[in-house]
Every structure is written in structure tokens, then in C-alpha cells.
Write a protein that holds these residues in place. Structure first.
Motif, PDB file in Angstrom:
ATOM      1  N   SER A  14       0.841  -1.214   0.000  1.00 34.54           N
ATOM      2  CA  SER A  14       0.000   0.000   0.000  1.00 34.54           C
ATOM      3  C   SER A  14       0.868   1.252   0.000  1.00 34.54           C
ATOM      4  N   ASP A  33      10.379   2.688   6.374  1.00 32.94           N
ATOM      5  CA  ASP A  33       9.954   1.347   6.814  1.00 32.94           C
ATOM      6  C   ASP A  33      10.951   0.810   7.836  1.00 32.94           C
ATOM      7  N   LYS A  34      10.420   0.101   8.820  1.00 35.07           N
ATOM      8  CA  LYS A  34      11.286  -0.406   9.896  1.00 35.07           C
ATOM      9  C   LYS A  34      12.138  -1.593   9.439  1.00 35.07           C
ATOM     10  N   SER A  35      11.695  -2.272   8.376  1.00 34.70           N
ATOM     11  CA  SER A  35      12.376  -3.514   7.984  1.00 34.70           C
ATOM     12  C   SER A  35      13.504  -3.258   6.998  1.00 34.70           C
ATOM     13  N   ARG A  39      12.116  -8.087   2.537  1.00 38.55           N
ATOM     14  CA  ARG A  39      11.668  -8.686   3.795  1.00 38.55           C
ATOM     15  C   ARG A  39      10.417  -9.522   3.506  1.00 38.55           C
ATOM     16  N   GLY A  44      -0.735 -15.283   1.872  1.00 41.58           N
ATOM     17  CA  GLY A  44      -0.973 -16.372   0.929  1.00 41.58           C
ATOM     18  C   GLY A  44      -0.296 -16.096  -0.406  1.00 41.58           C
ATOM     19  N   LEU A  46      -1.431 -14.404  -2.996  1.00 40.63           N
ATOM     20  CA  LEU A  46      -2.306 -14.521  -4.159  1.00 40.63           C
ATOM     21  C   LEU A  46      -2.783 -13.125  -4.558  1.00 40.63           C
ATOM     22  N   ARG A  98       5.861 -12.875  -1.166  1.00 42.53           N
ATOM     23  CA  ARG A  98       5.851 -11.493  -0.680  1.00 42.53           C
ATOM     24  C   ARG A  98       7.250 -10.890  -0.594  1.00 42.53           C
ATOM     25  N   VAL A 122       9.143   4.254  12.626  1.00 40.75           N
ATOM     26  CA  VAL A 122       8.370   5.471  12.892  1.00 40.75           C
ATOM     27  C   VAL A 122       7.891   5.395  14.335  1.00 40.75           C
ATOM     28  N   ASP A 286      -4.033  -1.954   5.059  1.00 38.88           N
ATOM     29  CA  ASP A 286      -4.448  -2.625   6.299  1.00 38.88           C
ATOM     30  C   ASP A 286      -4.679  -1.631   7.433  1.00 38.88           C
TER      31      ASP A 286
HETATM   32  C1  LIG Z   1      -1.350 -15.087   6.673  1.00 38.59           C
HETATM   33  C2  LIG Z   1      -1.935 -14.026   5.783  1.00 38.59           C
HETATM   34  C3  LIG Z   1      -2.280 -14.359   4.479  1.00 38.59           C
HETATM   35  C4  LIG Z   1      -2.723 -13.361   3.588  1.00 38.59           C
HETATM   36  N1  LIG Z   1      -2.945 -13.706   2.286  1.00 38.59           N
HETATM   37  C5  LIG Z   1      -3.265 -12.746   1.384  1.00 38.59           C
HETATM   38  C6  LIG Z   1      -3.357 -13.062  -0.009  1.00 38.59           C
HETATM   39  O1  LIG Z   1      -3.127 -14.200  -0.438  1.00 38.59           O
HETATM   40  N2  LIG Z   1      -3.692 -12.067  -0.866  1.00 38.59           N
HETATM   41  C7  LIG Z   1      -3.930 -10.782  -0.432  1.00 38.59           C
HETATM   42  O2  LIG Z   1      -4.259  -9.924  -1.256  1.00 38.59           O
HETATM   43  N3  LIG Z   1      -3.822 -10.461   0.877  1.00 38.59           N
HETATM   44  C8  LIG Z   1      -3.476 -11.398   1.786  1.00 38.59           C
HETATM   45  N4  LIG Z   1      -3.314 -11.064   3.110  1.00 38.59           N
HETATM   46  C9  LIG Z   1      -3.473  -9.657   3.508  1.00 38.59           C
HETATM   47  C10 LIG Z   1      -2.232  -8.857   3.089  1.00 38.59           C
HETATM   48  O3  LIG Z   1      -1.067  -9.446   3.626  1.00 38.59           O
HETATM   49  C11 LIG Z   1      -2.346  -7.409   3.578  1.00 38.59           C
HETATM   50  O4  LIG Z   1      -3.619  -6.908   3.268  1.00 38.59           O
HETATM   51  C12 LIG Z   1      -1.272  -6.545   2.914  1.00 38.59           C
HETATM   52  O5  LIG Z   1       0.010  -6.941   3.342  1.00 38.59           O
HETATM   53  C13 LIG Z   1      -1.509  -5.069   3.249  1.00 38.59           C
HETATM   54  O6  LIG Z   1      -0.437  -4.305   2.788  1.00 38.59           O
HETATM   55  P1  LIG Z   1       0.004  -2.976   3.567  1.00 38.59           P
HETATM   56  O7  LIG Z   1       1.055  -2.365   2.731  1.00 38.59           O
HETATM   57  O8  LIG Z   1      -1.195  -2.188   3.925  1.00 38.59           O
HETATM   58  O9  LIG Z   1       0.620  -3.493   4.951  1.00 38.59           O
HETATM   59  P2  LIG Z   1       1.901  -4.420   5.183  1.00 38.59           P
HETATM   60  O10 LIG Z   1       2.114  -5.322   4.052  1.00 38.59           O
HETATM   61  O11 LIG Z   1       1.720  -5.004   6.537  1.00 38.59           O
HETATM   62  O12 LIG Z   1       3.118  -3.404   5.211  1.00 38.59           O
HETATM   63  C14 LIG Z   1       3.322  -2.557   6.312  1.00 38.59           C
HETATM   64  C15 LIG Z   1       4.775  -2.136   6.328  1.00 38.59           C
HETATM   65  O13 LIG Z   1       4.942  -1.220   7.414  1.00 38.59           O
HETATM   66  C16 LIG Z   1       6.162  -1.492   8.075  1.00 38.59           C
HETATM   67  N5  LIG Z   1       6.024  -0.998   9.458  1.00 38.59           N
HETATM   68  C17 LIG Z   1       5.234  -1.476  10.440  1.00 38.59           C
HETATM   69  N6  LIG Z   1       5.372  -0.731  11.562  1.00 38.59           N
HETATM   70  C18 LIG Z   1       6.275   0.235  11.265  1.00 38.59           C
HETATM   71  C19 LIG Z   1       6.842   1.321  12.000  1.00 38.59           C
HETATM   72  N7  LIG Z   1       6.504   1.584  13.264  1.00 38.59           N
HETATM   73  N8  LIG Z   1       7.747   2.107  11.382  1.00 38.59           N
HETATM   74  C20 LIG Z   1       8.109   1.896  10.088  1.00 38.59           C
HETATM   75  N9  LIG Z   1       7.603   0.881   9.352  1.00 38.59           N
HETATM   76  C21 LIG Z   1       6.694   0.076   9.927  1.00 38.59           C
HETATM   77  C22 LIG Z   1       6.340  -2.999   7.964  1.00 38.59           C
HETATM   78  O14 LIG Z   1       7.712  -3.357   8.040  1.00 38.59           O
HETATM   79  C23 LIG Z   1       5.742  -3.284   6.582  1.00 38.59           C
HETATM   80  O15 LIG Z   1       6.737  -3.304   5.579  1.00 38.59           O
HETATM   81  C24 LIG Z   1      -2.892 -12.027   4.034  1.00 38.59           C
HETATM   82  C25 LIG Z   1      -2.601 -11.700   5.367  1.00 38.59           C
HETATM   83  C26 LIG Z   1      -2.125 -12.680   6.240  1.00 38.59           C
HETATM   84  C27 LIG Z   1      -1.793 -12.302   7.659  1.00 38.59           C
END
Ligand SMILES: Cc1cc2nc3c(=O)[nH]c(=O)nc-3n(C[C@H](O)[C@H](O)[C@H](O)COP(=O)(O)OP(=O)(O)OC[C@H]3O[C@@H](n4cnc5c(N)ncnc54)[C@H](O)[C@@H]3O)c2cc1C
Length: 407
Positions: A14, A33-35, A39, A44, A46, A98, A122, A286
Motif C-alpha cells: 500500500s 519502513d522499519k524492515s 523482507r 498467501g 495470491l 511477498r 516510525v 491494512d
Molecule cells: C497469513 C496471511 C495471508 C494473507 N494472504 C493474502 C493473499 O493471499 N492475498 C492478499 O491480497 N492479501 C493477503 N493477506 C493480507 C495482506 O497481507 C495485507 O492486506 C497486505 O500486506 C496489506 O499491505 P500494507 O502495505 O497495507 O501493509 P503491510 O504489508 O503489513 O506493510 C506494512 C509495512 O509497514 C512497516 N512498518 C510497520 N510498523 C512500522 C513502524 N513503526 N515504522 C516503520 N515501518 C513500519 C512494515 O515493516 C511493513 O513493511 C494475508 C494476510 C495474512 C496475515
């Protein structure tokens, strides 16, 4: 201090997508990003086909790192008595890992000019006619800030407090657990064929949710997830062991391999927040609850919201108006595109996850419901469900095909 147009907290799909489109639009962008990248992230892996319809500009970065498409899905009822075998008529879902995918999207953002700061946590925010982001590597100043660090996002907590939204509870949060054991290309080819058939089992171990096997090139992505209200009351290790044994019995996992370890992550399953903005701030992915309550799919929604946010960010930078009222345009924009879909999914998830035996049974009788099911799960039709109404169809089937079993 160097001032950025927009600081994006979180470099997952996102945040990285928001950074990509913001930098492409000529903005001065910083992603924190913290990672350390690449990473991994529990997932899943998909992707729904419509991702490329909505975000064609990212296709050249993502297409080369796709593991394989999946051409059909087998959905099993909890008793295994009923099974839907559905071949995707058009857009197929794509399998990714991922670690590789998230890195590719972040690198795409860097490629078009975004600055990326990893291994930096952050910590806090100070709003002072702009925003100062306090991190483990010092302070950074931006005109606007984006919260994209996932379900425990600090900015999301601030938005909730400002806009009177309660934190998610166990009826609204889920947990999903998974592992990606390497089983070899030969095993995957033999068992899941070139179609790389997806496998879904409803209610594994009695959990209100589902288990899955998503085959990649030579690994299997195996997992299960559901609402915390049931996950919290079970012994995860036992359910995992039982699920792997079930897969072994049915030939979906090599009999001679030990049960792999398992890792998990939280998943918001209550649909998106009712407010995703406050002064100077937008929430994306998320952190804003943009996840399908039925399937747990969140990558597409978060990435699409990231693209949609650019119009509002641009307007704020041009007018100098960073008020919540002005930024609410973003909230309206994503709502118009997939807000109704996520609300429908919430309702359908209630039926499908509470009564999965029955829903799969209806699916075996009614091809149209079967299509709808596959679409709700995997978003295979470009443009979404269109005029097809899942709830009406399920009620219609309940009358046409009386079901006298349990669940
Ligand atoms: C087991 C599992 C299976 C899933 N399977 C699917 C699937 O098959 N298909 C699908 O579409 N979705 C799937 N999802 C949902 C999907 O993983 C999330 O919706 C997606 O990762 C959201 O992306 P995002 O960028 O919002 O958050 P994230 O991918 O969680 O990225 C957040 C980032 O913020 C960073 N961060 C966190 N805290 C801090 C901080 N304090 N300071 C700096 N950086 C920070 C983290 O390191 C990370 O890189 C699944 C989820 C789980 C748990």
C-alpha cells in the motif's frame, strides 16, 4: 530540515504503491519502513487479476516476478462432502512470494524518484502546520503524512481518537497463519498440474475461517485463518498439525516431509474504517482496514487505494488546504470504487463463514452462485461483481435447493 511533500510510513504494497504514483506525479516523496528489504510478510501471496487492470503502470515491475497463474480453485465444505471445482473463465489469480513482490513494488517507487529509508522505525508525529515524523533515525518534515504500517498503525489510532472510532475487537480482527515449504517442482506439477489449482478448505479444525494451499513454482503456500473470536480459543499448533496431516492423507503434501513451522499476522476483518483521514493525514491499506472480510485479500485494495489517493494529495499540495474536510475527498473516492464491495463482502462473509457446508452445497447445485463465490474469493472478473447479487442469489438457492444438514 529537508521538507517532503508527502511522507509515507510503511513500505508494504500500500505504502510503496502510493509512493510510486506520488513520485510519478512529480511529488517529493519519502517512504519510511522499519524492515530491511527484501523482507518477508506472512501472506498467501495470491494477487487478483484485476490488479493490472487498475494499476497498469506497475505491470512492467510486477509481471516479471510472478511465480505462476492459477487456473482453477477447489473449495471444500467442512465435512469434505461437497466440493466446488471452478475454472476461472478469464482473469486468473497470480501467485507471488511477498519477499520478492514487496521489494519489487518498493523498487518501482524508487525507480520513479521516491526516497526510501529502511531499517527506520516510525515512533511518533508532531503536527505543526505540516507534520514532523519522529523516527529511530531522526525527524523528518512533510506537508502531509500517510499511515500504511498495517493493522497496528499509530496514525490510524490517532484518526480513531479524533473521529471517535473504537479499536477493533476480537469479533472484528482475525489472525492468519502460514508457511511456504519447498516441496519441489516435480511434486507441485504432479499434484497441482500446470493449472496450479488452488485449494480451499472451510472451517479447518472448527475455526470460523478457511485453510488454503496456493501452489507456486516449487513451493506450497499453506495456511489458515479466521476471526480471533475462534482462533484465540484453539491450540494453533494442533490445528496446524491436523491440517498438514489432512493434506498428507489427500496427497496434497509429501508424506515423508515433517510438519513445517508456522507464523502468523493480524488481519482486520471488519471492513474499512468509517474515517480514513484527519488534518494532514490519510490512511491506506491494512491500517485503514481495507481487507476482504471473506477471503482476507488486502493487497489489491491497499494498492488501489494508494493510486486513488494521489488526486487528493495533489489537490491539497496545490491549494495548501490539508484540512480533514478537504482530504475527505480521498475517503469518498476509494469508497466509490470498492467501499460497497467490501460492505457486501462483510455480509456475505457472515453467511459463508457461519454456514460454509450449506454455501458450498448451494455452489455445487448452482453454477451462477459458484461463479459469484469464485469472484468474491478471488476477484476474477475485471470490474467486479457487476449486477450479480450474492446475497439475493444465496437466499434464492436456499429456497430452490432445500438443505437439511448442519453448518
Ligand atoms: C497469513 C496471511 C495471508 C494473507 N494472504 C493474502 C493473499 O493471499 N492475498 C492478499 O491480497 N492479501 C493477503 N493477506 C493480507 C495482506 O497481507 C495485507 O492486506 C497486505 O500486506 C496489506 O499491505 P500494507 O502495505 O497495507 O501493509 P503491510 O504489508 O503489513 O506493510 C506494512 C509495512 O509497514 C512497516 N512498518 C510497520 N510498523 C512500522 C513502524 N513503526 N515504522 C516503520 N515501518 C513500519 C512494515 O515493516 C511493513 O513493511 C494475508 C494476510 C495474512 C496475515
Amino acid at each position: 530540515m529537508n521538507e517532503y511533500d508527502v511522507i509515507i510510513c510503511g513500505g508494504g504494497p500500500s505504502g510503496a504503491t502510493t509512493a510510486f504514483y506520488a513520485a510519478k506525479a512529480g511529488m517529493k516523496v519519502l517512504v519510511i519502513d522499519k524492515s530491511k528489504f527484501p523482507r518477508d510478510k506472512a501472506c498467501g501471496g495470491l494477487l487478483t487479476a484485476r490488479l493490472f487492470d487498475e494499476l497498469p503502470e506497475l505491470e512492467k515491475y510486477i509481471k516479471p516476478i510472478i511465480e505462476c497463474p492459477s487456473r482453477d480453485v477447489n473449495l471444500y465444505s467442512p465435512s469434505m462432502k461437497y466440493k466446488i471445482d471452478f475454472e476461472f473463465p478469464e482473469g486468473t489469480p497470480w501467485n507471488i512470494t511477498r519477499e520478492v513482490f514487496d521489494n519489487a513494488v518498493l523498487e518501482a517507487a524508487r525507480d520513479v524518484g521516491a526516497e526510501i529509508l529502511t531499517e527506520t522505525r516510525v515512533r511518533d508525529f508532531e503536527f505543526n502546520g505540516g507534520v514532523t515524523v519522529q523516527t529511530s533515525n531522526g525527524d523528518f518534515k512533510g506537508k502531509m503524512v500517510i499511515g500504511a504500517t498495517g493493522p497496528n498503525d499509530k496514525l490510524a489510532t490517532m484518526v480513531r481518537e479524533k473521529r471517535n472510532i473504537k479499536p477493533w475487537n476480537d469479533n472484528q480482527m482475525g489472525t492468519a497463519l502460514m508457511w511456504e515449504p519447498v516441496v519441489g517442482k516435480e511434486f507441485v506439477d504432479k499434484t497441482f498440474s500446470d493449472s496450479r489449482s488452488l485449494l480451499v478448505h472451510f472451517k479447518p479444525g472448527g475455526i470460523e475461517g478457511y485453510g488454503w494451499v496456493f501452489p507456486k513454482k516449487e513451493i506450497l503456500n499453506i495456511g489458515f485463518g479466521g476471526y480471533n473470536r475462534t482462533i484465540k480459543s484453539v491450540k494453533i499448533k494442533e490445528i496446524w498439525e491436523d491440517y498438514i496431516n489432512l493434506l498428507k492423507e489427500d496427497g496434497y503434501f509429501p508424506k515423508d516431509q515433517k510438519t513445517p513451522p508456522v507464523k502468523g499476522a493480524p488481519l482486520p476483518l471488519d471492513g474499512p474504517l468509517k474515517a480514513t483521514t484527519m488534518d494532514y493525514t490519510l490512511l491506506i491499506g491494512d491500517s485503514a482496514g481495507m481487507v476482504s472480510p471473506l477471503s482476507g485479500e488486502g493487497i489489491y485494495y491497499g494498492m488501489h487505494a494508494g493510486k486513488l489517493a494521489i488526486k487528493t494529495i495533489k489537490a491539497a499540495l496545490e491549494t495548501g488546504d490539508y484540512s480533514q474536510k478537504h482530504l475527505d475527498q480521498y475517503h469518498r473516492d476509494w469508497n466509490e470504487v470498492f467501499g460497497k464491495e467490501l460492505r457486501d463482502l462483510s455480509f456475505f462473509a457472515l453467511m459463508a463463514l457461519k454456514l460454509p457446508e450449506r454455501m458450498v452445497y448451494y455452489g455445487t447445485r448452482d453454477e451462477k452462485l459458484c461463479e459469484i463465490f469464485a469472484d468474491l474469493f478471488l476477484g476474477v472478473t475485471p470490474g467486479g461483481l457487476g449486477k450479480r447479487k450474492p446475497i439475493t442469489r444465496a437466499i434464492f438457492d436456499a429456497i430452490r435447493y432445500p438443505y437439511f444438514g448442519l453448518g
